[in-house]
Design a protein around this motif. Structure first.
Motif, short mmCIF file in Angstrom:
data_model
loop_
_atom_site.label_atom_id
_atom_site.label_comp_id
_atom_site.label_asym_id
_atom_site.label_seq_id
_atom_site.Cartn_x
_atom_site.Cartn_y
_atom_site.Cartn_z
N TRP A 272 -46.49 15.73 -49.96
CA TRP A 272 -47.47 16.67 -50.50
C TRP A 272 -47.81 16.30 -51.94
O TRP A 272 -47.06 15.57 -52.60
N CYS A 273 -48.89 16.84 -52.45
CA CYS A 273 -49.27 16.56 -53.83
C CYS A 273 -48.21 17.15 -54.77
O CYS A 273 -47.58 18.16 -54.45
N CYS B 284 -47.45 21.09 -55.22
CA CYS B 284 -47.90 21.85 -54.05
C CYS B 284 -46.87 22.92 -53.70
O CYS B 284 -45.66 22.66 -53.70
N ASP C 242 -46.08 23.98 -50.98
CA ASP C 242 -45.34 23.67 -49.76
C ASP C 242 -43.91 23.22 -50.06
O ASP C 242 -43.00 23.46 -49.26
N CYS D 180 -52.20 20.24 -44.30
CA CYS D 180 -51.14 19.79 -45.20
C CYS D 180 -49.82 20.42 -44.79
O CYS D 180 -48.81 19.75 -44.61
N ASN E 152 -53.11 29.14 -48.33
CA ASN E 152 -53.55 28.70 -49.66
C ASN E 152 -55.05 28.99 -49.84
O ASN E 152 -55.67 28.55 -50.79
N GLY F 180 -56.78 22.35 -47.21
CA GLY F 180 -56.22 21.32 -48.08
C GLY F 180 -56.47 19.93 -47.53
O GLY F 180 -57.12 19.09 -48.16
N GLN G 250 -49.50 30.49 -50.76
CA GLN G 250 -49.05 29.15 -51.18
C GLN G 250 -50.09 28.52 -52.08
O GLN G 250 -51.27 28.46 -51.74
N CYS H 167 -52.25 25.73 -53.81
CA CYS H 167 -52.74 24.36 -53.61
C CYS H 167 -53.30 23.91 -54.94
O CYS H 167 -54.44 24.23 -55.28
N PRO H 168 -52.49 23.21 -55.72
CA PRO H 168 -52.95 22.86 -57.07
C PRO H 168 -54.17 21.95 -57.08
O PRO H 168 -54.88 21.88 -58.07
N ILE H 169 -54.42 21.29 -56.00
CA ILE H 169 -55.54 20.34 -56.01
C ILE H 169 -56.88 21.01 -55.71
O ILE H 169 -57.87 20.74 -56.37
N PHE H 170 -56.91 21.85 -54.71
CA PHE H 170 -58.21 22.38 -54.30
C PHE H 170 -58.41 23.87 -54.53
O PHE H 170 -59.50 24.39 -54.34
N ILE I 274 -53.65 13.87 -48.80
CA ILE I 274 -54.48 14.15 -49.96
C ILE I 274 -53.97 13.33 -51.13
O ILE I 274 -54.69 12.58 -51.74
S1 SF4 Z 1 -54.10 19.33 -50.98
FE1 SF4 Z 1 -53.20 21.26 -51.68
S2 SF4 Z 1 -52.08 22.08 -49.90
FE2 SF4 Z 1 -52.48 19.92 -49.52
S3 SF4 Z 1 -50.62 18.85 -50.22
FE3 SF4 Z 1 -52.12 18.81 -51.89
S4 SF4 Z 1 -51.62 20.63 -53.10
FE4 SF4 Z 1 -50.61 20.90 -51.13
#
Ligand code: SF4
Ligand SMILES: Cc1ncc(C[n+]2csc(CCOP(=O)(O)OP(=O)(O)O)c2C)c(N)n1
Ligand SMILES: Cc1ncc(C[n+]2csc(CCOP(=O)(O)OP(=O)(O)O)c2C)c(N)n1
Ligand code: SF4
Ligand SMILES: [Mg+2]
Ligand SMILES: [Mg+2]
Lengths: 627, 352, 352, 627
Positions: free
Chosen positions: B34-35, B38, B40, B69, B139, B143, B216, B218-221, D60
């Motif tokens: 995972w990022c 995250c 998760d 994800c 989230n 993701g 949860q 999701c720091p990216i999106f 991702i």
């Molecule tokens: S895109 Fe968001 S939900 Fe998916 S692994 Fe990355 S941080 Fe987690």
């Protein structure tokens, strides 16, 4: 009361015949399917060979007396082994004008027509477009017409029973059955027993039906309108115990037997759809054999649950028809990727889309082969007759369990609802399908790990390790897997290798050689068929041979992979003809694979081929070569 | 020792492990992908450290996921597992759980997986009350496919697929589950390990379907979607911790509470000082009628102003898989004589 | 005259018909093919006689159905129509309604079609609040496939597919819809033309998704399923007619009423004489919080002991399709210059 | 601050080259896709022909510094028209050890390797399995290695900016871009403008990136480590205005244009899935063109809504990939039965099942042909390059609207994400796709009724009558329809006729003849391809010809029906070779239809063919014939 209905007393002429085709036709509410079933049982009990063809509307009960509401049941019985329910009836029984209108064109000139006159009222006639009464306007002159007021006679006979007029008249189908039973010297005890059992909770209704049945019998016996009765002697079939069976029942029994032979619990995950629902209905009765049936929220959930059960070590089965396969394709793809055993029963029906739900077709072959994203090969088998469904269920199970692969079994509406005598197998002779589950780590690198994708060198199957087995914990899924270890892999070469391994596994499935039916050994034309056209093709070949021509017939039951000898076999003939109830799907596969100029003969009319029609086609091919 | 002895009726039939287990036993050798940051990760850690407490045999646990994800989860759990098809995990798990009473079956899913493509399987699993523990990682975004809005995204959300803002009114997963006859529904926060573990344990103890919605990040999106529930300043005024048998109150000094509007029956937040302690609703997860739990679920919309956290409902109702196995077992009183099945009633014999 | 003038905001944008229309105008030449006595006939007649009252142009009405006996409905309506795919009518109708604001779009579906295979599309149409009128013919059985149990069949039901009795706990369609954020939910009885017409009219007037559950008798496979609600002796003690703004009471003499349990907020039936008239709950379809409507839906389980009939909830919330068309309209402020779109920002020119 | 980065001042040797392949590789978080994109824009602006190949992980953002986390972007630019992004890089830029490890085997000996040394720490090396530092252990001796501490240099340059160390180092990709821009004499204004626009709201970040970019440029210019720079002159392409475009963007623009050319509103009903999602993202931006985008709850709802919109008179479109098509098949079947226009865009990816979501494959052809129950023919087209997606969108629309049929358009991951220069069409030259809706009753029996299934005698299309049209009220659906009237029909002959009519309609679609590329006219071997392999096949054919051999190339864009001249064309050659990124799907169709012994060359590795590899295959076939 004791009327001896078993033996005729009036002297009538008795014609001996080798085969007869009878069709009962009436309104959906007239009980024609039941009537046909019972006559079939009587013929079976008598020892005839037989084949049946039910035909009913897609509506539950279309408006009474209308053309779309007509339901019919055709049955062919003979003193020799026959292959089809017959092209055209010798005897047509019609219960109302709609039934007459929609069936009369099938009756050949000279054929016997038995009519329930009570329904031939002005209103009913107009309703289906008769300007005049065909019973009176001479339009039926070329047939032997017997007009019988069946409803009235039945009602009268039942007057003492105290039943309402409506209830009494409902028994008129039993009158018709009694009459026909008399005409054809059928044993009657079975039907009486059957009626008493069926209506055990309603003894008055039971006796009324028995009485209607006897009344019909007596009507034949006592009135003078029927000068002739017919006798069709028992057929000389292979020794053994027989029963009559429909394709769907045979398929369900095959699944039960597959569970027993593999010693696995059976899990059917499915969603109702015509004409596959009866498999669910039948299997739901046999929980005592360790069969679980799950009526899911849709087809996707049905196959999903079956796959989940397979993961847990059950024989996972799903059944469907028509658009149901489309919905299951994604999960079949997952089963291909996870390489798990799974049976997918497709009872083909008329398509595309909702199509003709109660009609037959064999147009799902290419969907079965190719209907998934990516390269996702599966094994395909197809029963060729109702009884063959039992054997093919076992064959499909053998392949699924041995090779850890989904197997598609292609039956169709004709086989599913049609019936034939079945030489009941001895349970001891059924194959051993037992499975060896993985119990130990298997890594070949000395790591002591479990590799879920290490293959059996012979079958290329991967191990089946059940949850609950310590030390073999592993994860599977739909992403591409690394060879052996089964970890996720995005490696290009691994993907190419795995695509080829999955293909090689399916290509390498051991299947029986195709057998040729070519009595003279001199045929130059080969007819190649698959699935439910076995009967008509076989019957047509016999006819062609009777005309003094040579013709060979091969009927495929394994469609992917093909039998290994098929290529060589095709090369032996000057012409290959492929009759199909589709636009030429098997022909396409044969042409592509063997570059043989196979000729398609196709008909997509929702009905099985007629032997007559095929006879002409085949004869033309034979003559074409000779000239 | 059995799971019943362990006080875990939800896991009845699953063999227990006598030795000691640690979180490490539940980790696989697969690199977690995972990022960074995250949410998760936190859930994975919580599950891995909580499972050993259940004392089950690891090989009798199965994690089944869909696609997303979060659905990578099974790869990181050293149990049996399947990373299946987008939205279909509840269906697959239903088949497995029904045919194998000796397994503890967990479903891992996301807001898209469970509520978009998989909504139907989810609600049917809940109404059937199949013995599954369903962890819904919410989230509020897709993701894996890189940031489209989801059925839990707030209205007007600007994402790749909705440059002018999303138009759909979101689901409230707890309300939806209750409308679908769920027997157990809980909610937890990825960042609060203790509370998350409590809810997971309650879910495990429950026999039947248990849905746990896990907020949860999701720091990216969709970074910070739940920050207001984590922010030290805001947290206490927003999170309503649910404790069975206790009056519902919250706030740094317990100054807020939940009361019922006598006219409509709806629940709302009030100041305890104003309404008096005896006016507070006493939390009861065992009420047969889900109306109370439903009303509770409506305290928070997608704005997260007042967000109950904990177990909303936990009532006992027969589990589908138990009933199905019982039917098969009962049927076995009838002998399974294949030969007589095949012959049926109407046979005839042809002699040589 | 517009539909707004007609007091039908639910049909805003749909052209009206100036002349006189009768039920006959809405009949096709197709023979109606349901079984004799099927409840579908009554609903068809009600719809055909009620539609002319709406005063719409017939050609601007579309009926979209799935597959099932009830889904034959469009063939009998002399409007535009589509008999589509099992379970998918709400999805197809969503596309049509969104792209055409000038149509009145109706969905006809069955308990299997809407709640089994089509459950997901239904709940998503409801949460989106697409401007669709959804008529759910609930006969608690699969009619077309000849009598398997459905997601609304009572537990233990013996059918072809469940010879030992069904095991699934049924959905309560009204509860499910409310859990799915429905803005309008009603219930009607096939045999009560007046009440059915009232609910249909209310649905038509509503802007957004309107779900109407219609109890429908299937004399062939589930005969008498709703007889207790029709039986002269029992009817009045079971049916709870809902009337907005009035205290909820029923019974031959209005002797029963609905009261709220102060401890749990749940609703229950009581004798008016015992509790007093002022204790009765006053029906209010307009409450924003669906908790009240939900509680009302729980008065009846699958046993039909106390069955509210009428409109449960009718609140105003933007309709998805209106918003979607508004976004497109707003975007049109930007010129639609195809040439400049194709060129984009970074071009270079190659000269001859 | 004013650094003139546009012109070099230090004297370096300038090599003139006709083509160069550069690959940027780094961690997913390193911004390699952006870097590649920018370099591409610079090359495009300069007038080179070019082709690109992005390659990124399915996660991702897989854990930093790991092999699965590597993301790369390859770009080929030249002074002549090129066809592929190049088999192997001439220059490889790697930002960390993982990138080195997973890419170095593609770099041919003598190739240039530019390494960001900052990441080559012991820990990072061990993580990807390097026991020793390859920069030091001599293992890279066969390459021209340039070690540059890019992160350090960038950070230092940005120190005055006040950015945090982490933020500063994130700009190192721009350093790399600057360095490469210097090496290849690329124009730089575009990139600076781009950065300032992209970070318009974060001016500090914008300037930092510009500064990093300039620092990289200056590094090349001022340090002496780079002795040579290279010049690739602009390509001599056909006159006109060009832009760079990816396949997915071109497809989306094609749909917008199709809406304009047909004067229909466009309705996209879809569900996100890699690599198709960008079509949704792009179309969502163009509502001002009357485009509605609907993100549905799943694929089934997506296509359902599109079909509903078609019923209402919109251009209904749906887009998907991988297992998404399986889910749509039932509704495609309904569209076949209801004969409505519908575009189904399938951006193929590695399968089966979830497969390899970010990799390419062309294994959905047979699913597109056959993946539905019953006989359900659809039209199929396939673009052959990113820019061709635009034309094929218009072609698919033409077919769908003219013939009232669903059309499947098969793009793939390679085309979708790859880019090339596109000669922007003049809007006036786009085809007129406008539709005539039915407005009047049309029954030929004088009844004044509307017959929704009365066909246009030429196209066999049925009328499209929109809700809202008075007098044309009608009902359609998935059950079989009576010819002309469109009422439900269970009539066997009608079904057979309708099956054949639907097939005839699709078979009769007018498509352009296939064109042969056979410069010498003397070829005996024909290479037949479809879809995204156009580039590699074309390039390989050029190479084979350069070796003095004759070879012909035909690339199919219409896959169902095939061009009418295809059979004759195949017959002209002694050998037909069909390279496919699947197990031989087009080959199967050709063999079946034309009985031509087409040889398959297949590779299913998730990556496009390499011209080099195909060259060998083709040459072997040519030599095989000659010997
Ligand atoms: S895109 Fe968001 S939900 Fe998916 S692994 Fe990355 S941080 Fe987690
Ligand atoms: C049949 C199918 N449709 C679409 C996809 C693409 N897809 C994969 S995951 C996903 C949504 C993920 O969102 P969510 O379930 O919220 O999980 P997250 O990634 O946010 O954890 C989608 C649309 C797919 N894999 N399969
Ligand atoms: C994809 C698909 N699956 C299954 C079917 C078979 N099928 C048709 S209608 C139906 C259920 C009908 O029940 P319901 O929706 O309650 O309608 P009713 O007939 O009772 O009005 C089923 C299972 C189908 N037509 N298509
Ligand atoms: S089966 Fe039942 S629901 Fe269907 S038409 Fe007949 S009575 Fe009506
Ligand atoms: Mg999510
Ligand atoms: Mg029903």
């Amino acid at each position: 009361m004791s009327i001896d209905v078993g033996r005729g007393t009036r002297h009538t002429e008795v014609h001996k015949m080798d085969r007869v085709v009878i069709r009962f036709a009436g309104d959906s509410g007239d009980g024609m399917q039941l009537t046909g079933d019972r006559f079939t049982s009587e013929a079976a009990a008598f020892g005839n060979d037989l084949a049946t063809l039910p035909n009913f509307p897609a509506e539950i009960r279309a408006p009474q007396g209308t053309l779309p509401g007509v339901s019919s049941f055709q049955l062919h019985f003979a003193d020799y082994d026959i292959l089809t329910p017959g092209d055209r009836p010798d005897v047509l029984v019609v219960m109302n004008p709609a039934a007459l209108k929609s069936n009369i064109t099938d009756l050949p000139p000279g054929g016997t027509l038995i009519v329930n006159t009570d329904e031939f009222t002005k209103r009913n006639l107009t309703r289906v477009g008769y300007a005049t009464n065909p019973l009176e306007d001479g339009s039926l002159a070329s047939y032997q017409v017997h007009s019988v007021a069946m409803a009235t006679l039945t009602r009268k006979a039942l007057e003492p029973s105290g039943l309402s007029k409506k209830d009494a008249e409902r028994a008129k189908n039993m009158f018709a059955l009694g009459l026909l039973s008399w005409m054809y010297h059928r044993p009657t005890e079975g039907t009486e027993r059957y009626l008493r059992e069926k209506f055990a909770k309603l003894p008055a209704i039971a006796e009324a039906n028995v009485l209607a049945f006897r009344t019909g019998w007596n009507y034949g016996e006592t009135t003078e309108s029927f000068a002739v009765t017919y006798e069709v002697a028992p057929a000389k079939l292979a020794a053994g115990t027989y029963r009559q069976i429909t394709g769907n029942t045979a398929l369900a029994y095959g699944i039960v037997a597959a569970g027993q032979c593999s010693k696995l619990p059976v899990f059917l995950g499915t969603y109702p759809i015509t004409p596959a629902s009866d498999i669910l209905h039948e299997l739901a009765k046999h929980k005592n054999f360790g069969v679980t049936t799950f009526q899911a929220e849709d087809e996707i959930a049905g196959i999903g649950a079956a796959l989940g059960a397979s993961f847990g070590g059950a024989l996972g089965v799903t059944s469907t028809s028509g658009p149901g396969i489309a919905l299951k394709s994604e999960t079949i793809g997952l089963a291909v990727m996870t390489e798990m055993p799974l049976l997918v029963l497709d009872i083909q029906r008329g398509g595309p889309s909702t199509g003709l739900p109660t009609k037959t077709e064999q147009a799902d072959l290419l969907q079965a082969m190719f209907g998934r994203n990516g390269e996702a090969p599966v094994a395909i088998v197809a029963p060729r007759s109702p009884a063959d469904c039992f054997d093919m269920a076992l064959e499909a199970t053998r392949i699924a369990l041995t090779y850890r692969t989904p197997v598609l079994l292609l039956s169709d509406g004709y086989i599913a609802n049609g019936s034939e005598p079945w030489l009941v197998p001895e349970v001891e002779n059924l194959p051993d399908l037992s499975v060896r589950f993985a119990t130990e780590p298997n890594a070949t690198d000395g790591s002591g790990a479990f590799w879920p994708y290490l293959r059996d060198p012979e079958t290329l199957a991967r191990p089946w390790a059940l949850p609950g087995t310590p030390g073999l914990e592993h994860r599977i899924g739909g992403l591409e897997k690394a060879e052996n270890t089964g970890s996720i892999s995005y490696d290009p070469d691994n993907h190419d290798r795995m695509v080829r391994l999955r293909q090689a596994k399916v290509n390498g499935i051991a299947v029986a050689d195709a057998e040729v039916d070519d009595p003279s050994g001199a045929a130059r034309v080969l007819v190649l068929g698959w699935g439910s056209s076995f009967g008509p093709i076989g019957a047509a070949c016999r006819r062609v041979r009777r005309l003094g021509m040579d013709i060979a017939h091969v009927h495929l039951r394994n469609l992917n992979p093909f039998p290994k000898n098929l290529g060589a076999l095709l090369a032996n003939y000057d012409k290959v003809v492929v009759p199909e109830m589709n636009m030429g799907q098997l022909a396409l596969l044969l042409r592509a694979k063997y570059l043989v100029d196979a000729a398609s003969y196709t008909k997509v009319a929702g009905l099985p081929f007629k032997a007559e029609e095929l006879q002409d086609v085949f004869a033309a091919f034979v003559k074409g070569l000779d000239s | 020792m059995t799971t019943i002895d362990l006080g875990l009726p939800g896991l009845a039939g699953v063999p227990t492990f006598e030795g000691a287990q640690t979180a490490k036993d539940y980790k696989t050798d697969q690199e977690v992908r995972w990022c960074p940051g995250c949410g998760d990760y936190a859930v994975l850690a919580a599950v891995q450290s909580f499972l050993p407490e259940l004392g089950l045999r690891r090989e009798n646990i199965v994690f089944i996921s869909g696609i997303g994800c979060s659905s990578r989860f099974p790869y990181y759990m050293n149990t049996y597992g399947m990373h299946s098809i987008h939205g279909r995990a509840p269906a697959i798990a239903t088949g497995l759980a029904t045919s194998r009473g000796d397994l503890s079956v967990w479903v891992v899913t996301g807001d898209g997986d469970a509520l978009s493509i998989g909504g139907n399987h989810l609600i049917h699993a809940l109404r059937r009350n199949v013995n599954l523990k369903i962890l819904l990682f919410n989230n509020r975004i897709y993701g894996l496919t890189k940031g489209q809005y989801s059925p839990t995204s707030e209205e007007g959300k600007v994402t790749k697929s909705t440059p002018m803002g999303s138009l759909d009114h979101p689901f409230n997963p707890v309300s939806l589950a209750l409308g679908a006859e769920a027997s157990f529904v809980g909610r937890a926060l990825d960042s609060d390990r203790k509370q998350l573990t409590e809810v997971l344990r309650a879910a495990a103890e429950h026999r039947g379907s248990a849905l746990v919605e896990i907020y949860q990040n999701c720091p990216i999106f969709n970074d910070g979607a739940f920050d207001v529930l984590k922010d030290a300043g805001e947290r206490t005024d927003r999170i309503i911790p649910l404790r069975h048998g206790e009056p519902i109150r919250f706030g740094a000094e317990g100054q807020h509470g939940v009361v019922r509007d006598p006219k409509t029956g709806a629940l709302r937040v009030a100041e305890v000082a104003a309404v008096g302690e005896q006016a507070l609703v006493v939390h009861d997860v065992t009420l047969d009628d889900p109306s109370y739990a439903f009303a509770l679920s409506r305290l928070s919309g997608s704005e997260l102003d007042h967000t109950p956290i904990g177990v909303f409902r936990s009532v006992s109702r027969p589990a589908y898989d138990d009933l199905a196995r019982a039917q098969v077992a009962a049927a076995k009183d009838k002998p399974a004589d294949l030969s007589s099945l095949l012959r049926g009633k109407d046979t005839w014999t042809v002699l040589d």
